[in-house]
Design an enzyme around this catalytic site. Structure first.
Site, short mmCIF file in Angstrom:
data_model
loop_
_atom_site.label_atom_id
_atom_site.label_comp_id
_atom_site.label_asym_id
_atom_site.label_seq_id
_atom_site.Cartn_x
_atom_site.Cartn_y
_atom_site.Cartn_z
N SER A 20 6.46 21.69 -0.10
CA SER A 20 5.30 21.50 0.77
C SER A 20 4.15 22.46 0.44
O SER A 20 4.38 23.63 0.11
CB SER A 20 5.70 21.69 2.23
OG SER A 20 4.57 21.65 3.07
N LYS A 71 11.12 13.44 11.30
CA LYS A 71 9.94 13.08 12.08
C LYS A 71 10.24 12.10 13.22
O LYS A 71 9.56 12.11 14.24
CB LYS A 71 8.85 12.52 11.16
CG LYS A 71 8.33 13.54 10.17
CD LYS A 71 7.43 12.93 9.11
CE LYS A 71 6.04 12.70 9.62
NZ LYS A 71 5.11 12.33 8.51
N GLY A 131 1.82 -1.74 2.45
CA GLY A 131 2.99 -0.98 2.87
C GLY A 131 3.17 -1.03 4.37
O GLY A 131 2.20 -1.19 5.12
N GLY A 134 6.38 4.50 7.61
CA GLY A 134 5.89 5.42 8.62
C GLY A 134 4.44 5.78 8.45
O GLY A 134 3.67 5.85 9.43
N ASN A 155 3.50 -6.27 2.78
CA ASN A 155 4.67 -5.50 2.40
C ASN A 155 5.64 -6.39 1.63
O ASN A 155 5.68 -7.61 1.84
CB ASN A 155 5.37 -4.95 3.65
CG ASN A 155 6.36 -3.85 3.32
OD1 ASN A 155 5.98 -2.81 2.80
ND2 ASN A 155 7.62 -4.06 3.62
N ARG A 156 6.41 -5.78 0.73
CA ARG A 156 7.35 -6.58 -0.07
C ARG A 156 8.39 -7.24 0.83
O ARG A 156 8.85 -8.33 0.55
CB ARG A 156 8.02 -5.69 -1.12
CG ARG A 156 7.02 -5.21 -2.17
CD ARG A 156 7.71 -4.67 -3.41
NE ARG A 156 6.74 -4.11 -4.35
CZ ARG A 156 5.99 -4.83 -5.17
NH1 ARG A 156 6.10 -6.15 -5.17
NH2 ARG A 156 5.14 -4.24 -5.98
N ARG A 160 9.25 -6.34 7.71
CA ARG A 160 8.74 -5.04 8.17
C ARG A 160 7.29 -5.16 8.57
O ARG A 160 6.85 -4.51 9.53
CB ARG A 160 8.91 -3.99 7.07
CG ARG A 160 10.35 -3.67 6.75
CD ARG A 160 10.50 -2.38 6.00
NE ARG A 160 10.17 -1.23 6.83
CZ ARG A 160 10.17 0.03 6.40
NH1 ARG A 160 10.45 0.28 5.13
NH2 ARG A 160 9.87 1.02 7.20
#
Length: 283
Positions: A20, A71, A131, A134, A155-156, A160
């Site tokens: 990070s 998260k 996409g 999240g 999205n693929r 979703r």
């Protein structure tokens, strides 16, 4: 030294988390604002995260950032705000009169970066988001808050994308991945939230020539700093917003909540983080 006089400290909770850039960002602000405080990385495995979060203050922290894979889990361990609940994930924790609260600053990180890079981008009626993970949820939530009329999500796995529409309502329209290009002529904002274009990942193949000339292209990927998608957009003269800008802007609110001053995202900060990213790339 009493607890009242100890320098305030925040941390990043993740597994793993050593990669990070958050410590670099927050230490830059602490240094430039003359605040005595600290920010450290805490690598916490999933089976220990509940204990760690529930005892955050006892460990000497006034708040924390949260990254993968925690998260979603921290929503049940804190008092999440409307934004965190809607997105289904929290990345920033802080104490409010003894209550550990949670929010998701990816939303404002994305929106504030767009405001900086492409003023009046929100004059667009329609946006296309690639996409449905999240990060996509945070982006879509922010776009709806800014009154974008229609947000297409491609999205693929179209299931979703359909879940996103169920979550956010009729202004979100799911698309099969292969149908995304058909919407390019009518959208004024294209956002990539996938890993396509990231270093060591396949390139995102899409014909930006179909976009209108006033369109803005945003990419959440920041390694490399300029993805092939952004390079193609700039070559066509389109305005762009990159992933590093979002990373910097999403950190602002957490710092303000923990240390009491709102920091600025400056060219100096960006240059420092860019240099660190470049130094970490293999030769």
């Amino acid at each position: 030294m009493s607890d009242a006089t100890k320098p305030r400290a925040a941390c990043l909770i993740g597994w793993p988390a050593a990669h990070s850039r958050s410590p670099l960002i927050h230490h830059h602000w602490l240094r430039h604002l003359g605040i005595e405080g600290g920010y450290t990385i805490e690598s916490v495995p999933p089976e220990e995260v509940a204990d760690f979060v529930m005892n955050l203050s006892r460990r000497g922290y006034i708040g924390a950032n949260v990254t993968i894979p925690h998260k979603e889990r921290v929503l049940k361990l804190t008092a999440p705000d409307r934004r965190a609940r809607a997105v289904g994930a929290a990345n920033t924790l802080w104490y409010d009169h003894g209550t550990l609260r949670a929010t998701n600053t990816d939303v404002e990180g994305f929106i504030d970066n767009l405001d900086h890079c492409a003023p009046e981008w929100d004059q667009a009626d329609d946006a296309l988001v690639l996409g449905a993970g999240g990060s996509s949820r945070a982006v879509v939530f922010g776009l709806l808050e800014r009154d974008i009329k229609h947000v297409y999500v491609a999205n693929r796995s179209i299931e979703r994308a359909r879940e996103m529409a169920k979550l956010f309502g009729e202004r979100v329209i799911p698309l099969a991945w292969e149908d995304a290009a058909s919407k390019l002529p009518q959208v004024s904002l294209l956002v990539n939230t996938t890993s396509l274009g990231m270093k060591r990942q396949p390139e995102l193949v899409i014909d930006l020539g179909l976009l209108p000339p006033e369109a803005v292209v945003a990419d959440l990927v920041y390694v490399p700093l300029e993805t092939p998608l952004l390079a193609a957009a700039r070559a066509r003269g389109l305005r762009t917003a990159d992933g590093l800008g979002m990373l910097l802007y999403q950190a602002v609110r957490g710092f303000e909540l923990w240390f009491g001053q709102r920091p600025d995202v400056t060219p100096e900060l960006r240059a420092e983080v860019e240099a660190d990213l470049m130094a970490a790339l293999p030769a």
